[in-house]
Motif scaffolding. Structure first.
Motif, mmCIF file in Angstrom:
data_model
loop_
_atom_site.group_PDB
_atom_site.id
_atom_site.type_symbol
_atom_site.label_atom_id
_atom_site.label_comp_id
_atom_site.label_asym_id
_atom_site.label_seq_id
_atom_site.Cartn_x
_atom_site.Cartn_y
_atom_site.Cartn_z
ATOM 1 N N LYS A 125 0.792 -1.314 0.007
ATOM 2 C CA LYS A 125 -0.152 0.099 0.094
ATOM 3 C C LYS A 125 0.849 1.311 0.064
ATOM 4 O O LYS A 125 1.970 1.129 0.474
ATOM 5 C CB LYS A 125 -0.967 0.023 1.233
ATOM 6 C CG LYS A 125 -1.869 -1.205 1.370
ATOM 7 C CD LYS A 125 -2.697 -1.259 0.182
ATOM 8 C CE LYS A 125 -3.807 -2.614 0.289
ATOM 9 N NZ LYS A 125 -3.384 -3.633 0.625
ATOM 10 N N LYS A 126 0.158 2.268 -0.609
ATOM 11 C CA LYS A 126 1.060 3.566 -0.811
ATOM 12 C C LYS A 126 0.926 4.611 0.510
ATOM 13 O O LYS A 126 2.085 5.148 0.818
ATOM 14 C CB LYS A 126 0.561 4.527 -1.902
ATOM 15 C CG LYS A 126 0.983 3.809 -3.270
ATOM 16 C CD LYS A 126 0.396 4.754 -4.390
ATOM 17 C CE LYS A 126 0.938 3.984 -5.737
ATOM 18 N NZ LYS A 126 0.745 5.070 -6.844
ATOM 19 N N LYS A 127 0.065 4.349 1.169
ATOM 20 C CA LYS A 127 -0.061 5.199 2.502
ATOM 21 C C LYS A 127 1.021 4.950 3.564
ATOM 22 O O LYS A 127 1.165 3.686 3.917
ATOM 23 C CB LYS A 127 -1.411 4.821 3.070
ATOM 24 C CG LYS A 127 -1.814 5.806 4.387
ATOM 25 C CD LYS A 127 -3.302 5.305 4.791
ATOM 26 C CE LYS A 127 -3.380 6.280 6.305
ATOM 27 N NZ LYS A 127 -2.628 5.977 7.358
ATOM 28 N N GLU A 128 1.614 6.110 4.046
ATOM 29 C CA GLU A 128 2.770 5.622 4.958
ATOM 30 C C GLU A 128 2.091 5.643 6.212
ATOM 31 O O GLU A 128 1.081 6.248 6.571
ATOM 32 C CB GLU A 128 3.639 6.914 4.623
ATOM 33 C CG GLU A 128 4.317 7.023 3.441
ATOM 34 C CD GLU A 128 5.643 7.941 3.485
ATOM 35 O OE1 GLU A 128 6.570 7.650 4.346
ATOM 36 O OE2 GLU A 128 5.824 8.679 2.554
ATOM 37 N N ARG A 171 9.245 1.063 5.315
ATOM 38 C CA ARG A 171 9.037 1.847 3.963
ATOM 39 C C ARG A 171 10.540 2.189 3.752
ATOM 40 O O ARG A 171 11.267 2.943 4.535
ATOM 41 C CB ARG A 171 8.190 3.193 4.102
ATOM 42 C CG ARG A 171 7.981 4.071 2.840
ATOM 43 C CD ARG A 171 7.094 3.424 1.873
ATOM 44 N NE ARG A 171 6.548 4.403 0.871
ATOM 45 C CZ ARG A 171 5.184 4.706 0.842
ATOM 46 N NH1 ARG A 171 4.258 4.017 1.713
ATOM 47 N NH2 ARG A 171 4.882 5.475 0.154
ATOM 48 N N GLU A 182 8.163 3.480 -2.797
ATOM 49 C CA GLU A 182 6.642 4.179 -3.172
ATOM 50 C C GLU A 182 5.579 3.193 -2.351
ATOM 51 O O GLU A 182 4.477 3.796 -2.244
ATOM 52 C CB GLU A 182 6.447 4.024 -4.668
ATOM 53 C CG GLU A 182 7.555 4.959 -5.331
ATOM 54 C CD GLU A 182 7.085 5.041 -6.859
ATOM 55 O OE1 GLU A 182 6.666 3.972 -7.239
ATOM 56 O OE2 GLU A 182 7.523 6.037 -7.465
ATOM 57 N N VAL A 183 5.791 2.281 -2.006
ATOM 58 C CA VAL A 183 4.907 1.440 -1.406
ATOM 59 C C VAL A 183 5.472 0.672 -0.078
ATOM 60 O O VAL A 183 6.614 0.639 0.037
ATOM 61 C CB VAL A 183 4.057 0.265 -2.009
ATOM 62 C CG1 VAL A 183 3.473 0.549 -3.217
ATOM 63 C CG2 VAL A 183 5.287 -0.673 -2.597
#
Length: 599
Positions: A271-274, A330, A345-346
């Protein structure tokens, strides 16, 4: 010989009063003596090449060089104006192409490092004023080279009616009361002497002692020997490193009663959300070195009765009481220009012990040679021509992982008012590792939380190493470096000590023959704190080496983010005050290292 490990030890300290009687020479005689100031006679790094390393840069240059690491000290003189000659009084290096000065290996004269001397002449008036009367440097390149001392120095007085000097060095005829009483304009004169190591060397041998004896002689025949010694530790190399950067994260104080939402690994993987804004954010794991794969292992208490093979906060005295979690990672990098790149990025997931994270890019400040491919400050690849900026071996100066722990709903018999612990080791392919000592709590525990720190001892010598490496090492300052000690903690100060046994009650360090335990010889241990820089000390049972506190910068957020850190780094050295001649064979010894936290 072979070393199995490193230890701590204590030893009785004896107070010794040494009475020295010095018979002064008549004031009319000249004299030469050595004054150390901030210099030294021993411990020069013969693997180092000074910059610049050619005599022409220094000769006639007004820039003083006594701040360099090759500063020997002062040669102080009293007597009439004279010329000093510098000669090599041994040992003699063989196979050299220049007639110069050399550090020469004690056991092999074909192993050497070339150097020359930079000299600055000065004097102290009878008033106490110090005068740099030469104003520029002189150079002694070869044995037989000379330095002219144009002014005399000393306390000798003139008779009434003779020419003399007053306290300010002004010349006049002494009348018995006008102050022109001194024969010389200076109380003493001296030379600041600095050795400059050139690029010329031959067959340097790691862990070996080197020696150079130089004699300084005045025209009167008065002389002073300078017995210089150096050491070669081996060629410089860039090793990989792992470090912890807290940022807004933490290692302690995690609430093990909390279940994060969502608490399933699949909700985060890819997933992209940090996730670094969560309460489970640990911080950054920062890496330098070539591209690598990092392995996460559980090195802490082992929780019992678990259903999943994940990570666990475990009660300090009850391994059946635990809280489960996994890690969200990440990967990012910062270029040499300071630009931050979220190149992954993910998110990735570390769910189980021995899961891995691949770092596809290397990082560090190592440079490439001209003609080789490298990177510029923006991380762009190109062939370095010596000028175009593609000089870095890696596209980033640092790469790192943002690491956040996610607490699942799985737990067992949580005890209110208790501390919990989890230890996770992160290891690169090179073997470099970093341990994250995590502390959690349930309810409101009473008392101090577990001590959280990182402590490591690394052997720095080949295994086994030859007995000849200890030849001539009779004092702590000549000791052979065998290990490096590192301690760091965001939370905890500590005392470090060493001993010859696991109980910490002996400081008698022995090398024992592997085939016959009754054959042994004693050696001594010394510790040199390098961060902070402290005096070299012999290790004794009573000796404690406390950590220090410093302000450190975040490698990523420099210079805007700082932390207060407890730290200690240093070198362990061994030496033999007495000559030994042990039977042939392999000998082993263990040094025990102890950490005592200070709450």
């Amino acid at each position: 010989m072979k070393t199995d490990g490193l230890t701590l030890y204590k030893k009785l300290v004896y107070s010794v009063l040494l009475f020295v009687v010095v018979l002064a020479a008549p004031l009319s005689a000249d004299s030469l003596y050595y004054e150390q100031a901030s210099g030294k006679l021993i411990g020069f790094n013969v693997g180092e090449t000074d910059s610049p390393d050619y005599p022409g840069w220094y000769a006639g240059n007004s820039t003083e060089v006594w701040q360099k690491s090759g500063f020997i000290g002062r040669i102080v003189y009293t007597g009439p104006a004279t010329t000093f000659s510098f000669t090599n009084s041994g040992p003699t290096a063989t196979g050299t192409s220049n007639n110069s000065f050399y550090f020469t290996r004690l056991l092999d004269t074909s192993s050497w490092k070339e150097f020359f001397l930079v000299v600055r002449s000065k004097g102290e008036r009878h008033s106490g004023a110090r005068i740099d009367f030469s104003q520029v440097n002189s150079v002694v390149v070869q044995p037989g080279g000379t330095i002219t001392m144009p002014h005399g120095g000393g306390l000798e007085q003139v008779l009434i009616g003779q020419e003399g000097y007053n306290a300010n060095g002004e010349k006049g005829t002494y009348d018995g009361s006008n102050g022109y009483i001194y024969k010389y304009p200076y109380k003493f004169v001296w030379m600041d002497v600095t050795l400059i190591r050139t690029a010329n060397s031959s067959s340097l041998v790691p862990n070996s002692l080197y020696q150079s004896n130089i004699t300084v002689t005045a025209q009167s025949g008065t002389s002073l020997p300078l017995l210089l010694s150096g050491e070669y530790e081996g060629p410089a190399y860039y090793s990989s490193s792992l470090s912890y950067d807290p940022v807004t994260g933490k290692l302690i104080g995690f609430d093990v009663g909390v279940t994060d939402n969502p608490s399933n690994p699949t909700a985060y993987d890819g997933k992209k959300k940090e996730e670094w804004q969560r309460s489970g954010f640990i911080g950054r794991i920062v890496y330098t070195g070539p591209p690598t794969t990092l392995t996460f292992t559980n090195t802490g208490p082992i929780a019992t009765g678990t259903q999943e093979n994940r990570f666990y906060f475990t009660h300090l005295s009850n391994q059946g009481s635990w809280k489960e979690f996994f890690l969200v990672v990440r990967s990012k990098g910062i270029t040499h220009s300071g630009t931050r790149i979220d190149y992954s990025e993910v998110n990735s997931i570390v769910e189980h012990p021995f899961d891995t994270i691949t770092m596809p890019f290397g990082a560090g400040f190592e440079e490439v040679e001209s003609g080789k491919e490298g990177y510029n400050i923006f991380g762009t690849k190109g062939t370095y021509d010596g000028l175009n900026g593609y000089k870095y071996k890696y596209p980033y100066k640092y790469v790192w992982m943002d690491v956040t722990l996610i607490r699942t709903a799985n737990s067992s018999s949580l005890i209110s008012g208790s501390f919990y612990e989890s230890e996770i080791a992160v290891t690169a392919e090179s073997g470099t590792s970093l341990t994250l000592l995590l502390s959690g709590e349930h309810g409101a525990p009473v008392g101090d939380p577990p001590s959280i720190y990182s402590f490591g001892v690394m052997k720095t010598i080949a295994d086994p190493f030859p007995m000849s490496d200890l030849t001539g090492r009779t004092t702590p300052t000549q000791g052979l470096k065998v290990g490096a000690v590192t301690y760091s903690s965001y939370e905890t100060a500590a005392n470090i000590h060493f001993a010859a046994n696991a109980a910490g009650t002996s400081d008698v360090f022995l090398f024992r023959n592997e085939d016959n335990n009754n054959i042994w010889f004693r050696y001594y241990l010394a510790f040199q704190a390098t961060k902070p820089n402290r005096p070299l000390e012999q290790v004794t049972l009573a000796e404690r080496f406390p950590t220090a506190t410093q302000t450190v910068y975040s490698p990523i957020d420099y210079p805007y983010r700082t932390y207060t850190w407890n730290y200690l780094e240093g070198d362990l050295k061994i030496y033999l005050p007495d000559q030994v001649n042990p039977a042939s064979g392999i000998y082993t010894s263990t040094v025990y290292c102890f950490v005592t936290p200070i709450h």
